[in-house]
Design an enzyme around this catalytic site. Structure first.
Site, PDB file in Angstrom:
ATOM      1  N   LYS A  40       0.846  -1.195   0.000  1.00 32.33           N
ATOM      2  CA  LYS A  40       0.000   0.000   0.000  1.00 32.33           C
ATOM      3  C   LYS A  40       0.884   1.248   0.000  1.00 32.33           C
ATOM      4  O   LYS A  40       1.917   1.298   0.675  1.00 32.33           O
ATOM      5  CB  LYS A  40      -0.895  -0.034   1.238  1.00 32.33           C
ATOM      6  N   SER A 117      -9.329   1.666   2.951  1.00 29.76           N
ATOM      7  CA  SER A 117      -8.533   2.439   2.018  1.00 29.76           C
ATOM      8  C   SER A 117      -7.448   1.617   1.325  1.00 29.76           C
ATOM      9  O   SER A 117      -6.785   2.103   0.414  1.00 29.76           O
ATOM     10  CB  SER A 117      -7.883   3.632   2.744  1.00 29.76           C
ATOM     11  N   SER A 141      -9.699  -0.547   7.186  1.00 28.98           N
ATOM     12  CA  SER A 141      -9.128  -0.512   5.845  1.00 28.98           C
ATOM     13  C   SER A 141      -8.457  -1.779   5.366  1.00 28.98           C
ATOM     14  O   SER A 141      -8.023  -1.856   4.219  1.00 28.98           O
ATOM     15  CB  SER A 141      -8.153   0.666   5.730  1.00 28.98           C
TER      16      SER A 141
END
Length: 442
Positions: A40, A117, A141
């Protein structure tokens, strides 16, 4: 199964590169040898700019001077990093849509959001582009995109895995988590990344709490997960292990500070569990306060162009005036203590990961309001307690993935994984019975 898309990468990657494990003669004996992983774009990698999901953040920040210890640990264990993945801007959504870089395509349901996210990291795994991936979970997330994309997602116990060289959101809740398509890979990764001694003993759960209110009020009745879980636990561990008490009632009776807030949440017309609505409210306030402390100066100085929905959330956090923070901190301590008393050593709490099917792409905010409220009532349980939570895919029904979550007390991450491994085949069997084999795919 993942659908083939033009271009082949499902809009996952911010940038592709290759981070190779240290070379040694013992390479093939390393625990993650041969596995690839995605990262990420919130994790620092030395010499590369960490973009935080926003082009102006990337423009106004220089290359990282050090690499996240979690990334280094994965590399040292023999895995190969293949790139940075798209995320929601500044980590401020559970939807996975990014107005600047595009929205990664959900392989299970291309007309639905992938969840955020950590959207790109989840899609990279679900689409078979990597073996596992790294994400972060502050408010949901890792758990949400895992559920939406039909894969496994682990939020470890808070504070257990290093968040050094990871852009902070809210340190009180920030965790590093990971995704995999199967429990075997998830366990291999967990054995490396969890700084806990290996447990060679097989411990049976002493109690399995499956709260009826969480499934019937906050979950989706049509997916039958409440029935599937109860049948699976009774079959695998015996009916005496089952506890179906209402979680909301338990919290109301065992968390004294909740009485200061609960009347305001009991008057709402939308379906809710008022005690969990209070928990969600407290988590939201605490997160906004820390996000403001971390990022208000940058937002006020740069005045970045933020996408729809993100703009409102960021500015709400920046404008946030601290509420009764002392009460929230007391509530957090009381809640963690009461949940520990419920779950105890050797106990498991099972809840819906999310309230139902992933929302459709570009859905109006108003239509999502009740869904998001129920989602955060569920997600806040692990957030405020700091407990570990594993989202488990049950399959695809009606074209959308369905999941459940298992939770265990703080530090019981390996126990949680061992219970999941022991229960998973029974969960799949009971899912097929409940849904019918014609409506089930793994």
């Amino acid at each position: 199964m993942a659908m083939e898309l033009e271009g082949g990468d499902y809009g996952v990657f911010m940038e592709k590169f290759e981070l190779l494990p240290p070379q040694s003669q013992q390479q093939e004996k390393l625990p993650l040898h041969g596995l690839t992983f995605a990262i990420k774009d919130i994790f620092d990698i030395s010499g590369r700019v960490t973009g935080f999901g926003n082009p102006e953040w990337a423009r106004t920040h220089g290359p990282a001077v050090a690499t996240s210890p979690v990334v280094l640990t994965a590399l040292a264990a023999g895995a190969t990093g293949v790139g940075k993945t798209v995320m929601d801007e500044m980590g401020c959504s559970i939807d996975g849509e990014n107005a600047h870089y595009g929205t990664p395509t959900n392989p299970c349901a291309p007309d639905r959001v992938p969840g955020g996210s950590s959207s790109g990291s989840a899609v990279a795994v679900a689409a078979n582009l990597v073996d596992f991936s790294l994400g972060t979970d502050t408010g949901g997330s890792v758990r949400v995109p895992a559920a939406y994309c039909g894969i496994f997602g682990l939020r470890p116990s808070h504070g257990l895995v290093s968040t050094e060289n990871v852009i902070p959101m809210s340190q009180m809740f920030d965790t590093v988590g990971w995704f995999a398509r199967d429990l075997s890979t998830l366990s291999r990764v967990s054995n490396v990344l969890l700084p806990l001694p290996a447990d060679r003993t097989t411990k049976q759960p002493t109690k399995f709490t499956i709260p009826k209110d969480c499934f019937e009020i906050l979950g989706s009745l049509k997916d039958q997960t409440y029935q599937i879980l109860n049948a699976s636990v009774a079959k695998r561990f015996g009916g005496d292990a089952l506890d179906n008490r209402n979680l909301g009632e338990f919290i109301s009776n065992n968390v004294p500070t909740i009485g200061k807030f609960i009347s305001d949440f009991s008057k709402r017309e939308a379906p809710s569990v008022p005690a969990l609505s209070v928990i969600s409210y407290a988590v939201g306030c605490l997160q906004r306060s820390e996000f403001k402390a971390n990022h208000a100066d940058w937002v006020n100085t740069v005045k970045p162009n933020l996408g729809p929905g993100i703009r409102e959330r960021v500015h709400q956090a920046i404008a946030y005036e601290d509420g009764p923070m002392e009460d929230f901190h007391v509530l957090r301590i009381e809640f963690k203590s009461s949940l520990a008393a419920l779950v105890k050593d050797g106990g498991i709490l099972a809840i819906p990961t999310v309230p139902g099917s992933p929302p459709k792409l570009r859905m109006e905010t108003a239509a999502l309001e009740n869904f998001r409220a129920r989602a955060f009532s569920l997600l806040a349980i692990a957030g405020l307690s700091g407990f570990c939570q594993l989202s488990i895919p049950l399959g695809v029904r009606g074209g959308v993935p369905v999941s459940v979550s298992l939770m265990a007390h703080h530090g019981a991450d390996r126990f949680l994984l061992s219970v999941a491994q022991e229960l998973y085949e029974t969960l799949k069997e009971e899912t097929k019975k409940a849904w019918g084999s014609f409506d089930y795919s793994s």
